[in-house]
Design an enzyme around this catalytic site. Structure first.
Site, PDB file in Angstrom:
ATOM      1  NE  ARG A  36      -2.520  -2.632   9.955  1.00  0.00           N
ATOM      2  CZ  ARG A  36      -1.562  -2.867  10.853  1.00  0.00           C
ATOM      3  NH1 ARG A  36      -0.873  -4.026  10.794  1.00  0.00           N
ATOM      4  NH2 ARG A  36      -1.280  -1.989  11.792  1.00  0.00           N
ATOM      5  CD  GLU A  61     -16.424   3.275   4.027  1.00  0.00           C
ATOM      6  OE1 GLU A  61     -17.595   3.513   4.425  1.00  0.00           O
ATOM      7  OE2 GLU A  61     -15.435   3.318   4.771  1.00  0.00           O
ATOM      8  CG  HIS A  63      -6.367  -2.780   6.098  1.00  0.00           C
ATOM      9  ND1 HIS A  63      -6.000  -1.616   5.445  1.00  0.00           N
ATOM     10  CD2 HIS A  63      -5.913  -2.657   7.370  1.00  0.00           C
ATOM     11  CE1 HIS A  63      -5.350  -0.819   6.289  1.00  0.00           C
ATOM     12  NE2 HIS A  63      -5.275  -1.433   7.461  1.00  0.00           N
ATOM     13  CG  PHE A  83     -15.062  -0.648   5.034  1.00  0.00           C
ATOM     14  CD1 PHE A  83     -15.755  -1.525   5.854  1.00  0.00           C
ATOM     15  CD2 PHE A  83     -14.082   0.153   5.595  1.00  0.00           C
ATOM     16  CE1 PHE A  83     -15.482  -1.606   7.216  1.00  0.00           C
ATOM     17  CE2 PHE A  83     -13.806   0.084   6.956  1.00  0.00           C
ATOM     18  CZ  PHE A  83     -14.499  -0.793   7.765  1.00  0.00           C
ATOM     19  NE  ARG A 120      -0.770  -0.172   4.956  1.00  0.00           N
ATOM     20  CZ  ARG A 120      -1.226   0.524   5.987  1.00  0.00           C
ATOM     21  NH1 ARG A 120      -2.289   1.290   5.852  1.00  0.00           N
ATOM     22  NH2 ARG A 120      -0.642   0.455   7.159  1.00  0.00           N
TER      23      ARG A 120
END
Length: 324
Positions: A176, A67, A118, A92, A21
């Protein structure tokens, strides 16, 4: 599409480096500077809190933890000629915001890049609410959606840049924490083409994601010491799937074992089995994935992987059963 058949150097596992990330973040900063159509829409992830955007600061917008709204705004910007990169957590993106992803983005075939961090069990310290074990199944079912799962930092950079050029929507799944990189001698990744990490004639391991790919590579090396010749494919593109690579594996080896950080239903293993069954190929497919249950509890990423059977021991067991 066909997989490159050139022999890769023996994969090794070097020291851990930056998280994927973070690699994505730095590449995105460059992309925003290269093309003003690119915009970054954040959901208060914290990933960009210390980022120096320079002259591209006006191309960054933090919409907060909302979101569905995030996806709707991204669709509107994409319809207006922009190329949005949307940042949120995988669970999400695939559940809370799914209606907006389906109807606003995928249905309209808009060039929105959904970057989901994640993924899998990498947010294990936050518990089951943040485990993302359904996202690959959800996203690969949506028409027009390209689904990418880089296995290391260099692949992340390559797939972010290549994905930025695609005309339709993209789902990019990241973890992550930092994970080891694949060997420098591995062939480069190309969207839609499985990356061959090891050739073999007994069984083929097809894996997706950082830890599953590394587990496959390490296990293949261990099995080789027992005289078992195992091929390894990194299926970094879950959609469009490299069907030719799967057919080659199903016809040239005695079985396929898929390895993924996902529920067994609907993910990579299901996609591979669909290809094999659809063509009527007599090849067994075994899936190493999380069973049909919630991964209860909290804990470190690797601990939860082992606890849920995503391990070299499980892969070895399946390989030996296929050859028995």
């Amino acid at each position: 599409m066909s997989v490159v058949t050139a022999e890769a150097t023996e994969p090794t596992v070097p020291d851990e480096t930056r998280a994927a990330r973070e690699v994505y973040r730095d590449v995105l900063v460059e992309l925003l500077g290269e093309d003003e159509r690119h915009v970054c829409l954040d959901s208060d992830t914290g990933l960009f809190s210390a980022t120096d955007w320079g002259e591209s600061a006006r191309q960054y917008l933090n919409l907060g933890i909302a979101e569905q709204n995030l996806m709707g705004v991204a669709a509107g910007l994409a319809r207006s000629g922009r190329i949005p990169f949307v940042n949120t957590m995988a669970t999400f993106a695939a559940t809370r915001a799914l209606e907006a992803v389906k109807l606003d983005i995928a249905w309209n075939n808009l060039p929105v890049r959904i970057v989901a961090t994640h993924g899998g069990l990498s947010a294990g310290h936050l518990g089951s609410t943040h485990h993302a074990l359904e996202d690959l199944a959800v996203m690969r079912m949506l028409p027009n959606m390209t689904v990418l799962v880089p296995a290391d930092g260099p692949a992340t950079e390559s797939l972010v840049r290549a994905g930025a050029e695609l005309p339709g929507p993209v789902y990019l799944r990241l973890g992550r924490g930092a994970t080891p990189s694949l060997a420098p001698g591995a062939e480069p990744v190309r969207i839609g083409v499985a990356q061959s990490l090891r050739r073999g004639s007994d069984v083929t391991l097809i894996a997706t994601g950082p830890h599953p790919v590394l587990i496959a590579v390490e296990t293949a090396g261990e099995l080789a010491r027992d005289g078992i010749d195992v091929a390894v494919l990194n299926m970094h593109t879950v959609k469009p799937l490299d069907r030719e690579a799967i057919v080659a594996a199903a016809t040239r080896t005695r079985g396929i074992v898929t390895v993924e950080e996902h529920w067994a239903a609907g993910g990579l293993g299901s996609a591979v089995a669909e290809v094999v069954a659809g063509l009527g190929i007599a090849c067994p497919v075994r899936r190493v994935a999380v069973a049909d249950r919630f991964a209860a509890g909290t804990g470190g990423h690797r601990h939860l992987l082992e606890r849920n059977g995503i391990s070299g021991a499980t892969v070895t067991e399946h390989v030996r059963r296929l050859l028995a």
